[in-house]
Write a protein that holds these residues in place. Structure first.
Motif, PDB file in Angstrom:
ATOM      1  N   ILE A 136      36.707 -29.252  34.222  1.00 40.96           N
ATOM      2  CA  ILE A 136      36.410 -30.676  34.252  1.00 40.96           C
ATOM      3  C   ILE A 136      34.992 -30.918  34.777  1.00 40.96           C
ATOM      4  N   SER A 233      46.027 -36.422  34.510  1.00 43.53           N
ATOM      5  CA  SER A 233      45.266 -37.431  35.246  1.00 43.53           C
ATOM      6  C   SER A 233      46.086 -38.684  35.518  1.00 43.53           C
ATOM      7  N   LEU A 238      41.620 -36.184  38.574  1.00 45.40           N
ATOM      8  CA  LEU A 238      40.834 -35.002  38.236  1.00 45.40           C
ATOM      9  C   LEU A 238      39.428 -35.160  38.797  1.00 45.40           C
ATOM     10  N   ASP A 242      37.578 -28.992  38.591  1.00 45.89           N
ATOM     11  CA  ASP A 242      38.996 -28.680  38.378  1.00 45.89           C
ATOM     12  C   ASP A 242      39.145 -27.816  37.138  1.00 45.89           C
TER      13      ASP A 242
END
Length: 285
Positions: A136, A233, A238, A242
Motif C-alpha cells: 500500500i 479497508s 490501511l 501495509d
C-alpha cells in the motif's frame, strides 16, 4: 533503467538500491531515506529509482543478502483460499464463500530472496504457496473497489510458506501454522505499480526443483485485488507500507496424495510475469 528496487544487507549494513542485470546500484546514502519502507511511506519510489540513472553498480548480486522489502509493516494480511480450484481442494462440498478468509503474518516469519526457508524440528509439514503481494502506498478507510488500484505503491512476490499440521490445531484459526520464523519469503524486490495490466494480466507459476506445481492467473481469483483492498479497508485503516498477500493457486504440496512437503535441499521458485522470480532453498532449523 531498471524499475526493480530491493532491500539488502552488504558490508554489514542494511541498504537499498536498484537491481540491474549487472548488479545493484546502492542508493541508501544518495536518496536520504533510512530504508526502503521509508521510501514507500513517502511516496518516493519512482523518484528514488530515477536516482540510479547513469550510476554504475555498487555490488554484484552475489555480494549481497536480499531482505524482505518492507521490514516493519504495520500490517501483513493474507487472503486464503482465493482461487476456485483451491476451494475445491478442501473436498468439503462448500460453495464459493461469500466473504474472503483473512489471517495475519508477522515480519519475522519471512526471509528474503535467495535465503533458505526454515523447517522447524517440531513439525516437518513445510509447504509452499506462491502469491502476488501488493504494498500500500496511499492509506485509506472504506476504499471503493474502483479506487483500490490508486492505493497500491508497488508489487512483489511471496512464498507464503506454511506448517500444515499447525494450521489444523484449531477450528477457525490458522495463525500458528502461518508464522514460524523464516518459514516464508517475500521479494526479490519491489516493482512500482503504474499500470492495471501489471495485476490484471499477471500469472503465478511455482516450481519445486524445476517441476511446475502451481500455475494460474490472477484473473481467476474469487476475490480480485480491488475487492480485497475494499473489504480490508472497511474494518481497518490501511496505511502506507501495509502488505497484502493476495492468495495462492491450487497445487500446494499438501494437496497431493501422498503430500509433497518441502525437504532440505529443495529449491522453490515463484515466478510472476512483470515482477520477477523469488527463489529460496529449504533447510532444517
Amino acid at each position: 533503467m531498471s524499475n526493480r528496487i530491493a532491500a539488502f544487507r552488504a558490508d554489514g549494513t542494511t541498504r537499498y538500491g536498484v537491481v540491474t542485470d549487472e548488479g545493484l546500484i546502492d542508493l541508501t546514502d544518495v536518496a536520504g531515506y533510512a530504508d526502503l519502507q521509508a521510501v514507500v511511506v513517502d511516496g518516493a519510489l519512482e523518484k528514488v529509482i530515477a536516482l540510479a540513472e547513469g550510476r554504475a553498480p555498487t555490488f554484484a548480486s552475489d555480494e549481497v543478502e536480499f531482505l524482505i522489502p518492507i521490514a516493519r509493516p504495520e500490517k501483513i494480511l493474507c487472503v486464503g483460499v482465493n482461487f476456485p480450484d483451491r476451494n475445491a481442494e478442501y473436498k468439503d462440498g462448500s460453495a464459493q464463500p461469500k466473504h474472503m478468509s483473512l489471517f495475519p503474518r508477522f515480519p519475522r516469519s519471512f526471509t528474503g530472496h535467495g535465503q533458505p526457508l526454515i523447517r522447524p524440528p517440531e513439525n516437518h509439514t513445510l509447504d509452499y504457496e506462491g502469491e502476488v503481494v501488493v504494498v500500500i502506498g496511499k492509506g485509506g478507510r472504506r476504499i471503493a473497489a474502483g479506487d483500490a488500484y490508486d492505493h497500491i505503491a508497488a508489487l512483489t512476490i511471496a512464498n507464503e510458506g506454511t506448517i500444515r499440521d499447525w494450521v489444523r490445531h484449531a477450528k477457525f484459526n490458522v495463525t500458528q501454522g502461518k508464522n514460524w520464523d523464516n518459514s516464508g519469503a517475500i521479494g526479490p524486490w519491489l516493482v512500482p505499480f503504474t499500470d492495471p495490466a501489471q495485476l490484471d494480466d499477471a500469472r503465478i507459476v511455482t516450481r519445486v526443483n524445476g517441476e511446475v506445481r502451481q500455475d494460474d492467473v490472477l484473473a481467476n481469483m474469487m476475490f480480485p485485488i480491488r475487492e480485497e483492498i475494499a473489504y480490508i479497508s472497511t474494518f481497518t485503516t490501511l496505511v502506507p507500507g501495509d502488505v497484502i498477500i493476495t492468495g495462492t493457486p491450487t497445487g500446494a504440496g499438501a494437496r497431493f496424495d501422498p503430500p509433497k512437503y518441502l525437504v532440505p535441499g529443495d529449491v522453490v521458485e515463484v515466478e510472476v510475469n512483470g515482477i520477477g522470480t523469488l527463489t529460496n532453498t529449504v533447510a532444517d532449523e
